[in-house]
Scaffold this active site. Structure first.
Site, PDB file in Angstrom:
ATOM      1  N   ARG A 281      -9.044 -13.517  -4.626  1.00 54.52           N
ATOM      2  CA  ARG A 281      -8.033 -12.518  -5.010  1.00 54.52           C
ATOM      3  C   ARG A 281      -6.741 -13.130  -5.547  1.00 54.52           C
ATOM      4  NH1 ARG A 281      -8.192  -7.441  -1.469  1.00 54.52           N
ATOM      5  NH2 ARG A 281     -10.419  -7.001  -1.398  1.00 54.52           N
TER       6      ARG A 281
ATOM      7  N   ASP B 110       2.582   4.121  -1.476  1.00 49.70           N
ATOM      8  CA  ASP B 110       1.740   2.944  -1.284  1.00 49.70           C
ATOM      9  C   ASP B 110       2.649   1.716  -1.283  1.00 49.70           C
ATOM     10  OD1 ASP B 110      -1.548   2.550  -1.606  1.00 49.70           O
ATOM     11  OD2 ASP B 110      -0.411   0.730  -2.023  1.00 49.70           O
TER      12      ASP B 110
HETATM   13  C1  LIG Z   1      -8.547   1.555   0.491  1.00 49.18           C
HETATM   14  S1  LIG Z   1      -7.042   2.200  -0.163  1.00 49.18           S
HETATM   15  C2  LIG Z   1      -7.122   3.867   0.423  1.00 49.18           C
HETATM   16  C3  LIG Z   1      -6.746   4.867  -0.638  1.00 49.18           C
HETATM   17  C4  LIG Z   1      -6.908   6.338  -0.221  1.00 49.18           C
HETATM   18  N1  LIG Z   1      -6.102   6.660   0.913  1.00 49.18           N
HETATM   19  C5  LIG Z   1      -8.346   6.679   0.015  1.00 49.18           C
HETATM   20  O1  LIG Z   1      -8.737   6.901   1.167  1.00 49.18           O
HETATM   21  O2  LIG Z   1      -9.124   6.713  -0.944  1.00 49.18           O
HETATM   22  C6  LIG Z   1      -5.849   1.427   0.922  1.00 49.18           C
HETATM   23  C7  LIG Z   1      -4.437   1.425   0.360  1.00 49.18           C
HETATM   24  O3  LIG Z   1      -3.545   1.069   1.400  1.00 49.18           O
HETATM   25  C8  LIG Z   1      -2.459   0.364   0.840  1.00 49.18           C
HETATM   26  N2  LIG Z   1      -1.764  -0.355   1.918  1.00 49.18           N
HETATM   27  C9  LIG Z   1      -2.177  -1.433   2.619  1.00 49.18           C
HETATM   28  N3  LIG Z   1      -1.259  -1.784   3.521  1.00 49.18           N
HETATM   29  C10 LIG Z   1      -0.237  -0.908   3.400  1.00 49.18           C
HETATM   30  C11 LIG Z   1       1.012  -0.749   4.051  1.00 49.18           C
HETATM   31  N4  LIG Z   1       1.404  -1.565   5.033  1.00 49.18           N
HETATM   32  N5  LIG Z   1       1.804   0.258   3.656  1.00 49.18           N
HETATM   33  C12 LIG Z   1       1.430   1.096   2.669  1.00 49.18           C
HETATM   34  N6  LIG Z   1       0.270   0.997   2.007  1.00 49.18           N
HETATM   35  C13 LIG Z   1      -0.556   0.002   2.373  1.00 49.18           C
HETATM   36  C14 LIG Z   1      -3.116  -0.523  -0.203  1.00 49.18           C
HETATM   37  O4  LIG Z   1      -2.202  -0.948  -1.180  1.00 49.18           O
HETATM   38  C15 LIG Z   1      -4.212   0.401  -0.744  1.00 49.18           C
HETATM   39  O5  LIG Z   1      -3.813   1.025  -1.935  1.00 49.18           O
END
Ligand SMILES: C[S@@+](CC[C@H](N)C(=O)[O-])C[C@H]1O[C@@H](n2cnc3c(N)ncnc32)[C@H](O)[C@@H]1O
Length: 275
Positions: A32, A140
């Site tokens: 990554r 996000d």
């Molecule tokens: C797998 S995606 C989930 C997207 C959506 N909620 C769904 O279920 O389809 C996880 C997201 O969490 C975000 N993320 C990870 N750690 C985070 C944090 N500490 N605060 C906010 N967002 C975070 C990542 O950038 C990513 O876009």
């Protein structure tokens, strides 16, 4: 990469995002972070660790964390929460005083499919919401994902995942091989950078919170903290939706499962709380 470099990088990621990288994730750092290392002219992960130990490495650290987030998402992911929302929204609309918008938070919204699925659900309810305004906040950690979400432009592959064709034709405009979300839906969502490790009270109170498929990356104490924070800002008659692999069990007693509904939680009444 030396174990010392790995531990340092994993520690930084955990502190800045909550994401836990276990010792077997060395390959993930390699794959990554490759593009970022080449762009920055950094020779490898040991050199990156060295750079990040130095002062004034804030931007590089933020870039590294972004590159390590998993942004997988799709429209109407898992179906069920959106079916539940369809039943819930008219009830919330009827219960709110005139003029008060229904506020929905898509926490960890990634590239925006979840927030737009919420908007499509609300618009589809039409008269059942009695003209009630629905305000969606998509947040996000990743600036890159927020930019994508804001633009609302998706590939054919992305729209085919989960979006019924009638909805596609109704709510999207075709632009060559891509599809852009219609302006009226985009106007329902505001996008904002927000780290779930931070205090969310500045975002205001919400009737509904979607916090799906992000807690899986955190350890138990972080999950507990985030869930307690969500419980404190969701309305008493509102709900929190979690992902299929996520639960509140053993993490907080401030949210309780809605009987008969998978992945749906509501704020516990104070008497039901034990601590
Ligand atoms: C797998 S995606 C989930 C997207 C959506 N909620 C769904 O279920 O389809 C996880 C997201 O969490 C975000 N993320 C990870 N750690 C985070 C944090 N500490 N605060 C906010 N967002 C975070 C990542 O950038 C990513 O876009």
């Amino acid at each position: 990469m030396t174990p010392d470099s790995f531990n340092f990088l994993a520690g930084l990621v955990k502190v800045r995002s909550g994401i836990v990288l276990t010792a077997d994730k060395g390959y993930m750092l390699e794959t990554r972070l490759g593009t970022m290392l080449r762009r920055e002219g950094i020779a490898g992960l040991d050199a990156l660790a060295l750079r990040l130990r130095a002062p004034r490495s804030e931007a590089l650290a933020a870039e590294m964390v972004e590159a390590l987030t998993t942004n997988e998402s799709s429209f109407f992911r898992d179906g069920k929460p959106f079916e539940h929302l369809k039943k819930l929204l008219p009830k919330l609309a009827a219960a709110r005083p005139p003029g008060q918008a229904i506020r929905i938070w898509s926490a960890a919204c990634s590239s925006g499919q979840e927030a737009y699925s919420i908007a499509i659900t609300a618009v589809g309810l039409g008269a059942a919401l009695a003209g009630r305004r629905v305000e969606i906040v998509g947040t996000d950690l990743s600036q890159e994902m927020l930019q994508r979400a804001r633009e609302g432009v998706y590939t054919q592959f992305e729209v085919q995942r989960g979006l019924p064709v009638q909805m596609l034709v109704k709510h999207f405009r075709q632009e060559g091989t891509r599809w852009q979300v219609a302006p009226e839906l985009r106007a329902m969502v505001c996008w904002q950078a927000f780290n779930l490790l931070d205090d969310p009270r500045g975002l205001g109170r919400f009737d509904v919170v979607f916090c799906r498929n992000v807690l899986i990356y955190f350890d138990a104490p972080t999950k507990s903290r985030v869930l307690a924070a969500l419980a404190s800002l969701v309305a008493a008659d509102g709900v929190v939706y979690l992902g299929g692999a996520e639960t509140v069990l053993g993490l907080t007693d401030r949210l309780v499962p809605t009987p008969g509904e998978r992945g749906v939680y509501e704020a516990a009444r104070p008497a039901a709380r034990t601590g």
